[in-house]
Design an enzyme around this catalytic site. Structure first.
Site, PDB file in Angstrom:
ATOM      1  N   GLU A 183      88.669   9.067  48.100  1.00 38.15           N
ATOM      2  CA  GLU A 183      87.727   8.178  48.808  1.00 38.15           C
ATOM      3  C   GLU A 183      88.456   6.976  49.384  1.00 38.15           C
ATOM      4  O   GLU A 183      88.165   6.519  50.493  1.00 38.15           O
ATOM      5  CB  GLU A 183      86.635   7.692  47.839  1.00 38.15           C
ATOM      6  CG  GLU A 183      85.703   8.782  47.370  1.00 38.15           C
ATOM      7  CD  GLU A 183      84.573   8.237  46.497  1.00 38.15           C
ATOM      8  OE1 GLU A 183      84.071   7.139  46.775  1.00 38.15           O
ATOM      9  OE2 GLU A 183      84.192   8.920  45.534  1.00 38.15           O
ATOM     10  N   HIS A 201      80.182   9.466  50.262  1.00 39.74           N
ATOM     11  CA  HIS A 201      79.519  10.237  49.206  1.00 39.74           C
ATOM     12  C   HIS A 201      80.582  11.078  48.484  1.00 39.74           C
ATOM     13  O   HIS A 201      81.431  11.691  49.143  1.00 39.74           O
ATOM     14  CB  HIS A 201      78.444  11.143  49.825  1.00 39.74           C
ATOM     15  CG  HIS A 201      77.730  11.956  48.794  1.00 39.74           C
ATOM     16  ND1 HIS A 201      76.781  11.422  47.947  1.00 39.74           N
ATOM     17  CD2 HIS A 201      77.859  13.262  48.446  1.00 39.74           C
ATOM     18  CE1 HIS A 201      76.343  12.367  47.130  1.00 39.74           C
ATOM     19  NE2 HIS A 201      76.981  13.493  47.417  1.00 39.74           N
ATOM     20  N   ARG A 215      70.661   1.667  46.706  1.00 39.91           N
ATOM     21  CA  ARG A 215      69.260   1.568  47.116  1.00 39.91           C
ATOM     22  C   ARG A 215      69.009   2.591  48.209  1.00 39.91           C
ATOM     23  O   ARG A 215      69.824   2.724  49.137  1.00 39.91           O
ATOM     24  CB  ARG A 215      68.927   0.186  47.698  1.00 39.91           C
ATOM     25  CG  ARG A 215      69.089  -0.967  46.768  1.00 39.91           C
ATOM     26  CD  ARG A 215      68.264  -0.876  45.514  1.00 39.91           C
ATOM     27  NE  ARG A 215      66.823  -0.925  45.732  1.00 39.91           N
ATOM     28  CZ  ARG A 215      65.934  -0.648  44.793  1.00 39.91           C
ATOM     29  NH1 ARG A 215      66.315  -0.280  43.589  1.00 39.91           N
ATOM     30  NH2 ARG A 215      64.649  -0.728  45.047  1.00 39.91           N
TER      31      ARG A 215
HETATM   32  C1  GRF Z   1      81.788   6.104  44.955  1.00 41.91           C
HETATM   33  O1  GRF Z   1      82.066   7.256  44.237  1.00 41.91           O
HETATM   34  C2  GRF Z   1      81.045   6.442  46.225  1.00 41.91           C
HETATM   35  O2  GRF Z   1      81.397   7.684  46.754  1.00 41.91           O
HETATM   36  C3  GRF Z   1      79.615   6.467  45.760  1.00 41.91           C
HETATM   37  O3  GRF Z   1      79.525   5.428  44.822  1.00 41.91           O
HETATM   38  C4  GRF Z   1      80.805   5.190  44.249  1.00 41.91           C
HETATM   39  C5  GRF Z   1      81.104   3.749  44.461  1.00 41.91           C
HETATM   40  O4  GRF Z   1      82.284   3.355  43.804  1.00 41.91           O
HETATM   41  N1  GRF Z   1      78.711   6.342  46.886  1.00 41.91           N
HETATM   42  P1  GRF Z   1      82.918   1.953  44.093  1.00 41.91           P
HETATM   43  O5  GRF Z   1      81.859   0.907  43.748  1.00 41.91           O
HETATM   44  O6  GRF Z   1      83.321   1.876  45.522  1.00 41.91           O
HETATM   45  O7  GRF Z   1      84.101   1.839  43.152  1.00 41.91           O
END
Ligand code: GRF
Length: 220
Positions: A176, A111, A93
């Site tokens: 990430e 991101h 959102r």
């Molecule tokens: C990730 O790639 C994050 O960078 C982006 O949305 C995705 C979320 O993945 N903002 P998850 O739900 O944490 O597996």
């Protein structure tokens, strides 16, 4: 030492949430997740919260007449449990200036690109189309401009021959899962300061090596 009281906001599968839960379970980790909020009742990530015994709430945007009333409801739920830091983790959102300013420097996002390159959606397809040699992810403080704000941690991964969007997304996602816990650890430890729209991290040691992609085989 009191641990930083965090909430994680999700909309989907929640693999970053899972990584944060895992990190917070480490001994002496300086942050704890007090609450998980999803704007969708069917978000797969809610199961991670349940499994870890973390309180969760569904605040469904569809139940509110406007963005403002939705965000007021979010803030109310967050403040009721004394949340000090909000981690957006796949929360789909857009947040208005009212919410972002209220939580200024207490609201972070991950991101899947090396910002400021590739803000917005479809980052991996766009990175491949541009032919960049490195992709990655960014954890940053949220500002009203989408995918913008003081950068806390970035992780880079190589783009490899034969990569498609899915292969690259998977490589970035594992980065990430290291970058987000690190950002939370640094903030929880009080090591991150926003100064003039950049962050200063005390005691930071950067990776000193040069990363080449492709590797310089002649010199290997
Ligand atoms: C990730 O790639 C994050 O960078 C982006 O949305 C995705 C979320 O993945 N903002 P998850 O739900 O944490 O597996």
């Amino acid at each position: 030492m009191a641990r930083l009281r965090c909430a994680v906001l999700i909309s989907g599968r929640g693999s970053n949430l899972e990584a944060l839960i895992h990190a917070c379970a480490e001994k002496d980790f300086p942050a704890e997740i007090k609450l998980v909020i999803s704007n969708r009742a069917d978000a797969g990530g809610l199961a991670h919260a349940a499994k870890a015994g973390i309180a969760s709430a569904v605040v469904a945007h569809r139940d509110y007449a406007s963005r403002d009333t939705f965000e007021t409801a979010l803030t109310k739920v967050l403040e009721a449990v004394g949340i000090e830091l909000i981690c957006l983790a796949g929360f789909m959102r857009l947040l208005t200036a009212g919410f972002v300013d209220h939580w200024r420097d207490r609201l972070i996002n991950i991101h899947p690109s090396l910002l400021p390159a590739f803000p917005g959606l479809d980052t991996h397809a766009r990175a491949l189309a541009e032919g960049v040699r490195f992709a990655g992810c960014t954890v940053h403080f949220v500002r009203t401009e989408m995918d913008h704000g003081p950068i806390i941690v970035q992780a880079a991964v190589p783009v490899l021959p034969g990569d498609d969007e899915h292969a690259l997304a998977a490589r970035v996602l594992s980065a990430e899962h290291r970058a987000y816990p690190l950002a939370l650890k640094l903030i929880g430890a009080g090591r991150v300061k926003v100064v003039g729209e950049r962050t200063e991290i005390s005691g930071m040691s950067g990776g000193a090596s040069i990363l080449l992609n492709p590797a310089d085989d002649q010199r290997a």
